[in-house]
Enzyme design. Structure first.
Site, PDB file in Angstrom:
ATOM      1  N   CYS A  93       0.842  -1.185   0.043  1.00  0.00           N
ATOM      2  CA  CYS A  93      -0.150  -0.111  -0.184  1.00  0.00           C
ATOM      3  C   CYS A  93       0.808   1.207   0.130  1.00  0.00           C
ATOM      4  CB  CYS A  93      -0.983   0.052   1.201  1.00  0.00           C
ATOM      5  SG  CYS A  93      -1.784   1.359   1.678  1.00  0.00           S
ATOM      6  N   CYS A 132       0.085   3.809   2.800  1.00  0.00           N
ATOM      7  CA  CYS A 132       0.576   2.835   4.060  1.00  0.00           C
ATOM      8  C   CYS A 132       2.246   3.536   4.213  1.00  0.00           C
ATOM      9  CB  CYS A 132       0.321   1.753   4.034  1.00  0.00           C
ATOM     10  SG  CYS A 132      -1.286   1.069   4.050  1.00  0.00           S
TER      11      CYS A 132
END
Length: 152
Positions: free
Chosen positions: A75, A78
Site C-alpha cells: 500500500c 501506508c
C-alpha cells in the site's frame, strides 16, 4: 521545574497511576489495588509490531492508550505514513503506544474491527476501541485526533 510524570493503567484494576520520570524502570505498585505495574512500556519509542496472536496483550491490555496502524506493505499511502508514525512513536514515548499491524498477515483482527480500507488507524484506551481514522492522514490530523489521550 516540576518533574515529568507518566500515566499508566493498572493491568489488574484499570486505575490510572502516575509514574515519575525518575522512577521509570523501578518496581511500581498500583495506588488502588497494590498490583505490580511494569513501567518498561514507558521506555519504548518505536512502533510495536502486533499480530493476531498478541493483539490482546499488546493492544487491549496496554497500560497506555494505543494508536494501531493497520497497513500492508504493498500500500503506497501506508508507506507514505510510515516515517511520521515512527516520529510519533518517539515523540509520544511513555504516553501513547504506537503499534503496527499488517492486515494481510492478521486476518482475524482485521475482520474483527472491520478493516475494509488501508491505511486505517484504530485508537484504543483501557481495552476499548475509542476512534477509527480511515485513509492516509497528515501528521497534524493524527496529533489532533490523539490530543485527548495526550493529556495527563
Amino acid at each position: 521545574m516540576p518533574q515529568q510524570a507518566y500515566v499508566m493503567r493498572c493491568g489488574s484494576c484499570g486505575a490510572r497511576n502516575r509514574i515519575p520520570e525518575n522512577r521509570v524502570g523501578d518496581a511500581a505498585r498500583c495506588g488502588r489495588c497494590g498490583s505490580a505495574i511494569n513501567t518498561r512500556p514507558l521506555t519504548i519509542g518505536h512502533p510495536i509490531v502486533v499480530a493476531d496472536a498478541d493483539f490482546q496483550d499488546k493492544v487491549l491490555q496496554s497500560p497506555l492508550p494505543v494508536l494501531l496502524d493497520c497497513w500492508a506493505p504493498w500500500c503506497g499511502p501506508c508507506r507514505m505514513m510510515e516515517p511520521f508514525m515512527d516520529e510519533l512513536a518517539a515523540e509520544w514515548r511513555g504516553r501513547i503506544r504506537v503499534c503496527k499491524m499488517n492486515v494481510d498477515e492478521n486476518p482475524r483482527t482485521s475482520s474483527r474491527f472491520h478493516i475494509q480500507s488501508i491505511p486505517t488507524l484504530l485508537v484504543f484506551d483501557n481495552g476499548q476501541l475509542r476512534n477509527t481514522l480511515a485513509g492516509a492522514l497528515p501528521k497534524h490530523s493524527i496529533v489532533q485526533a490523539m490530543s485527548p489521550f495526550l493529556k495527563s
